[in-house]
Design a protein around this motif. Structure first.
Motif, PDB file in Angstrom:
ATOM      1  N   LYS A  81       0.838  -1.217   0.000  1.00 44.16           N
ATOM      2  CA  LYS A  81       0.000   0.000   0.000  1.00 44.16           C
ATOM      3  C   LYS A  81       0.863   1.253   0.000  1.00 44.16           C
ATOM      4  CE  LYS A  81      -3.871  -2.176   2.365  1.00 44.16           C
ATOM      5  NZ  LYS A  81      -4.509  -2.330   3.660  1.00 44.16           N
ATOM      6  N   THR A  82       1.971   1.226   0.735  1.00 45.18           N
ATOM      7  CA  THR A  82       2.889   2.375   0.735  1.00 45.18           C
ATOM      8  C   THR A  82       3.495   2.524  -0.659  1.00 45.18           C
ATOM      9  OG1 THR A  82       3.343   2.155   3.089  1.00 45.18           O
ATOM     10  CG2 THR A  82       4.986   3.341   1.779  1.00 45.18           C
ATOM     11  N   TRP A  83       3.914   1.405  -1.258  1.00 44.99           N
ATOM     12  CA  TRP A  83       4.446   1.427  -2.622  1.00 44.99           C
ATOM     13  C   TRP A  83       3.425   2.050  -3.578  1.00 44.99           C
ATOM     14  CZ3 TRP A  83       8.697   0.751  -5.537  1.00 44.99           C
ATOM     15  CH2 TRP A  83       8.530   0.505  -6.894  1.00 44.99           C
ATOM     16  N   ASP A  84       2.167   1.586  -3.480  1.00 45.68           N
ATOM     17  CA  ASP A  84       1.118   2.090  -4.370  1.00 45.68           C
ATOM     18  C   ASP A  84       0.825   3.566  -4.138  1.00 45.68           C
ATOM     19  OD1 ASP A  84       0.864  -0.398  -5.546  1.00 45.68           O
ATOM     20  OD2 ASP A  84      -0.922  -0.964  -4.395  1.00 45.68           O
ATOM     21  N   SER A  85       1.074   4.067  -2.914  1.00 44.88           N
ATOM     22  CA  SER A  85       0.792   5.469  -2.604  1.00 44.88           C
ATOM     23  C   SER A  85       1.849   6.421  -3.179  1.00 44.88           C
ATOM     24  CB  SER A  85       0.680   5.680  -1.086  1.00 44.88           C
ATOM     25  OG  SER A  85       1.976   5.653  -0.496  1.00 44.88           O
ATOM     26  N   ILE A  86       2.988   5.878  -3.582  1.00 44.24           N
ATOM     27  CA  ILE A  86       4.043   6.701  -4.197  1.00 44.24           C
ATOM     28  C   ILE A  86       3.671   6.899  -5.665  1.00 44.24           C
ATOM     29  CG2 ILE A  86       6.500   6.851  -4.796  1.00 44.24           C
ATOM     30  CD1 ILE A  86       7.003   4.839  -2.444  1.00 44.24           C
ATOM     31  N   PRO A  92       3.722   6.900  -9.485  1.00 39.80           N
ATOM     32  CA  PRO A  92       4.573   6.064 -10.342  1.00 39.80           C
ATOM     33  C   PRO A  92       5.850   6.754 -10.829  1.00 39.80           C
ATOM     34  CG  PRO A  92       2.280   5.704 -10.890  1.00 39.80           C
ATOM     35  CD  PRO A  92       2.311   6.820  -9.881  1.00 39.80           C
ATOM     36  N   LYS A  93       5.784   8.059 -11.113  1.00 40.10           N
ATOM     37  CA  LYS A  93       6.990   8.732 -11.625  1.00 40.10           C
ATOM     38  C   LYS A  93       8.086   8.856 -10.556  1.00 40.10           C
ATOM     39  CE  LYS A  93       5.414  13.491 -10.871  1.00 40.10           C
ATOM     40  NZ  LYS A  93       5.084  14.764 -11.496  1.00 40.10           N
ATOM     41  N   PHE A  94       7.734   8.654  -9.265  1.00 43.78           N
ATOM     42  CA  PHE A  94       8.719   8.753  -8.185  1.00 43.78           C
ATOM     43  C   PHE A  94       9.179   7.393  -7.656  1.00 43.78           C
ATOM     44  CE2 PHE A  94       6.403  12.882  -7.619  1.00 43.78           C
ATOM     45  CZ  PHE A  94       7.441  13.683  -8.067  1.00 43.78           C
ATOM     46  N   ARG A  95       8.684   6.307  -8.274  1.00 49.52           N
ATOM     47  CA  ARG A  95       9.105   5.000  -7.785  1.00 49.52           C
ATOM     48  C   ARG A  95       9.803   4.220  -8.890  1.00 49.52           C
ATOM     49  NH1 ARG A  95       2.891   3.143  -7.297  1.00 49.52           N
ATOM     50  NH2 ARG A  95       2.812   2.055  -9.264  1.00 49.52           N
ATOM     51  N   PRO A  96      10.761   3.398  -8.522  1.00 47.60           N
ATOM     52  CA  PRO A  96      11.229   3.195  -7.149  1.00 47.60           C
ATOM     53  C   PRO A  96      11.904   4.463  -6.616  1.00 47.60           C
ATOM     54  CG  PRO A  96      12.718   2.132  -8.708  1.00 47.60           C
ATOM     55  CD  PRO A  96      11.543   2.624  -9.504  1.00 47.60           C
ATOM     56  N   LEU A  97      11.918   4.592  -5.281  1.00 52.15           N
ATOM     57  CA  LEU A  97      12.586   5.746  -4.679  1.00 52.15           C
ATOM     58  C   LEU A  97      14.045   5.715  -5.127  1.00 52.15           C
ATOM     59  CD1 LEU A  97      11.059   5.701  -1.081  1.00 52.15           C
ATOM     60  CD2 LEU A  97      10.401   7.150  -3.013  1.00 52.15           C
ATOM     61  N   PRO A  98      14.532   6.811  -5.720  1.00 52.49           N
ATOM     62  CA  PRO A  98      15.869   6.792  -6.314  1.00 52.49           C
ATOM     63  C   PRO A  98      17.001   6.660  -5.290  1.00 52.49           C
ATOM     64  CG  PRO A  98      14.904   8.993  -6.446  1.00 52.49           C
ATOM     65  CD  PRO A  98      13.851   8.093  -5.890  1.00 52.49           C
ATOM     66  N   ASN A  99      18.095   6.089  -5.750  1.00 52.01           N
ATOM     67  CA  ASN A  99      19.340   5.940  -4.965  1.00 52.01           C
ATOM     68  C   ASN A  99      19.183   5.087  -3.717  1.00 52.01           C
ATOM     69  OD1 ASN A  99      20.626   7.706  -6.839  1.00 52.01           O
ATOM     70  ND2 ASN A  99      19.667   9.412  -5.769  1.00 52.01           N
ATOM     71  N   ARG A 100      18.130   4.262  -3.688  1.00 49.27           N
ATOM     72  CA  ARG A 100      17.900   3.322  -2.592  1.00 49.27           C
ATOM     73  C   ARG A 100      17.369   2.034  -3.190  1.00 49.27           C
ATOM     74  NH1 ARG A 100      14.380   8.091  -0.232  1.00 49.27           N
ATOM     75  NH2 ARG A 100      14.644   8.549  -2.438  1.00 49.27           N
ATOM     76  N   LEU A 101      17.690   0.919  -2.570  1.00 50.82           N
ATOM     77  CA  LEU A 101      17.113  -0.349  -2.990  1.00 50.82           C
ATOM     78  C   LEU A 101      15.733  -0.448  -2.347  1.00 50.82           C
ATOM     79  CD1 LEU A 101      17.335  -3.065  -4.412  1.00 50.82           C
ATOM     80  CD2 LEU A 101      18.466  -3.958  -2.372  1.00 50.82           C
ATOM     81  N   ASN A 102      14.693  -0.552  -3.165  1.00 52.62           N
ATOM     82  CA  ASN A 102      13.309  -0.604  -2.691  1.00 52.62           C
ATOM     83  C   ASN A 102      12.880  -2.050  -2.502  1.00 52.62           C
ATOM     84  OD1 ASN A 102      11.583   2.310  -3.708  1.00 52.62           O
ATOM     85  ND2 ASN A 102      13.769   2.034  -4.030  1.00 52.62           N
ATOM     86  N   PHE A 158       2.269  -8.824  -4.034  1.00 54.56           N
ATOM     87  CA  PHE A 158       2.926  -7.899  -4.956  1.00 54.56           C
ATOM     88  C   PHE A 158       3.765  -8.645  -5.984  1.00 54.56           C
ATOM     89  CE2 PHE A 158       6.724  -5.386  -6.101  1.00 54.56           C
ATOM     90  CZ  PHE A 158       6.142  -4.235  -6.596  1.00 54.56           C
ATOM     91  N   GLU A 159       3.660  -8.225  -7.216  1.00 51.63           N
ATOM     92  CA  GLU A 159       4.550  -8.752  -8.249  1.00 51.63           C
ATOM     93  C   GLU A 159       5.183  -7.546  -8.936  1.00 51.63           C
ATOM     94  OE1 GLU A 159       5.489 -11.817  -8.588  1.00 51.63           O
ATOM     95  OE2 GLU A 159       4.028 -12.522  -7.123  1.00 51.63           O
ATOM     96  N   ASN A 160       6.480  -7.569  -9.050  1.00 51.76           N
ATOM     97  CA  ASN A 160       7.202  -6.483  -9.697  1.00 51.76           C
ATOM     98  C   ASN A 160       7.109  -6.681 -11.207  1.00 51.76           C
ATOM     99  OD1 ASN A 160       8.946  -4.500 -10.464  1.00 51.76           O
ATOM    100  ND2 ASN A 160      10.786  -5.541  -9.743  1.00 51.76           N
ATOM    101  N   GLU A 161       6.195  -5.924 -11.849  1.00 49.64           N
ATOM    102  CA  GLU A 161       6.016  -6.078 -13.292  1.00 49.64           C
ATOM    103  C   GLU A 161       7.230  -5.565 -14.050  1.00 49.64           C
ATOM    104  OE1 GLU A 161       2.632  -3.810 -12.809  1.00 49.64           O
ATOM    105  OE2 GLU A 161       1.859  -5.470 -11.645  1.00 49.64           O
ATOM    106  N   ALA A 162       7.722  -4.401 -13.636  1.00 49.06           N
ATOM    107  CA  ALA A 162       8.887  -3.824 -14.311  1.00 49.06           C
ATOM    108  C   ALA A 162      10.140  -4.565 -13.877  1.00 49.06           C
ATOM    109  CB  ALA A 162       9.002  -2.350 -13.952  1.00 49.06           C
ATOM    110  N   VAL A 163      10.998  -4.831 -14.833  1.00 46.57           N
ATOM    111  CA  VAL A 163      12.276  -5.454 -14.486  1.00 46.57           C
ATOM    112  C   VAL A 163      13.186  -4.313 -14.056  1.00 46.57           C
ATOM    113  CG1 VAL A 163      14.205  -6.795 -15.353  1.00 46.57           C
ATOM    114  CG2 VAL A 163      11.891  -7.300 -16.139  1.00 46.57           C
ATOM    115  N   ASP A 164      13.439  -4.230 -12.786  1.00 47.54           N
ATOM    116  CA  ASP A 164      14.209  -3.112 -12.246  1.00 47.54           C
ATOM    117  C   ASP A 164      15.103  -3.624 -11.130  1.00 47.54           C
ATOM    118  OD1 ASP A 164      15.052  -0.754 -10.874  1.00 47.54           O
ATOM    119  OD2 ASP A 164      13.329   0.317 -11.683  1.00 47.54           O
ATOM    120  N   ASP A 165      16.382  -3.343 -11.234  1.00 46.45           N
ATOM    121  CA  ASP A 165      17.349  -3.797 -10.224  1.00 46.45           C
ATOM    122  C   ASP A 165      17.185  -3.074  -8.893  1.00 46.45           C
ATOM    123  OD1 ASP A 165      18.390  -5.488 -12.097  1.00 46.45           O
ATOM    124  OD2 ASP A 165      20.049  -4.162 -12.658  1.00 46.45           O
TER     125      ASP A 165
END
Length: 194
Positions: free
Chosen positions: A57-62, A64-74, A81-88
């Motif tokens: 829910k916190t993820w969804d409240s961010i 989309p243009k601000f997630r993942p939170l930059p310069n941090r591993l989210n 939850f399933e991570n649709e985007a392939v993102d390191d």
């Protein structure tokens, strides 16, 4: 490699530590959000980064243009939850212990738990939290602030650190007292496990 420090970072309305209402934040504190970003991004060792653990829910409240939170591993903690985007920069964990296990083999300096209430309270109950960076918020108006979500934080089980310890821990140059924003006044605090 030493074990990363696990810290909850949260803003809560005193005296009951209310943190939300109907799935949202009851305030928009720009200075507090800037502090959150600086603290959760900053590392002592430039070769490392921090991780932020949050519920779906916190993820969804961010936005989309601000997630993942930059310069941090989210890390999104959810059973569905399933991570649709392939993102390191995004990992999916199914439990508190799973989230910490996933971070074990990565170059992580600090782990910040960033919400929501269920995730905060699960981490506190698990005994795996080393520190709580608590922004203590007070309302300056007479009207009641609606809250339906609370941090289960018992201050008697924690030791409040000094302001100099807070500055050292966060890496901030200085920390003001009684920051006024909108209809609120707040203070940054650091609590450590007894």
């Amino acid at each position: 490699m030493s074990k990363p420090v696990v810290t909850i970072i949260v803003a809560a309305l005193k005296p009951l530590y209310g943190i939300g209402n109907q799935g949202g934040l009851p305030w928009r504190l720009r200075k507090e959000m800037a502090y959150f970003k600086r603290v959760t991004t900053r590392t002592v060792d430039p070769s490392l980064r921090n991780a932020v653990i949050m519920g779906r829910k916190t993820w969804d409240s961010i936005p989309p243009k601000f997630r993942p939170l930059p310069n941090r591993l989210n890390v999104v903690l959810s059973r569905s939850f399933e991570n649709e985007a392939v993102d390191d920069n995004i990992l999916h964990a199914r439990s508190v212990s799973d989230s910490l296990q996933l971070l074990k083999e990565r170059n992580i300096e600090r782990i910040y738990v960033i919400g929501g209430a269920e995730i905060y309270n699960e981490f506190i109950k698990s005994g795996l939290v080393d520190n709580v960076l608590l922004t203590e918020v007070e309302h300056t108006e007479k009207e009641e602030i609606e809250m339906d979500t609370f941090l289960k934080f018992d201050a008697n089980q924690w030791i409040k650190s000094s302001k100099s310890e807070l500055i050292e821990f966060t890496g901030e140059d200085a920390i003001d007292d009684d920051i006024h924003e909108d209809k609120f006044v707040y203070n940054y605090t650091l609590w450590q496990k007894q």
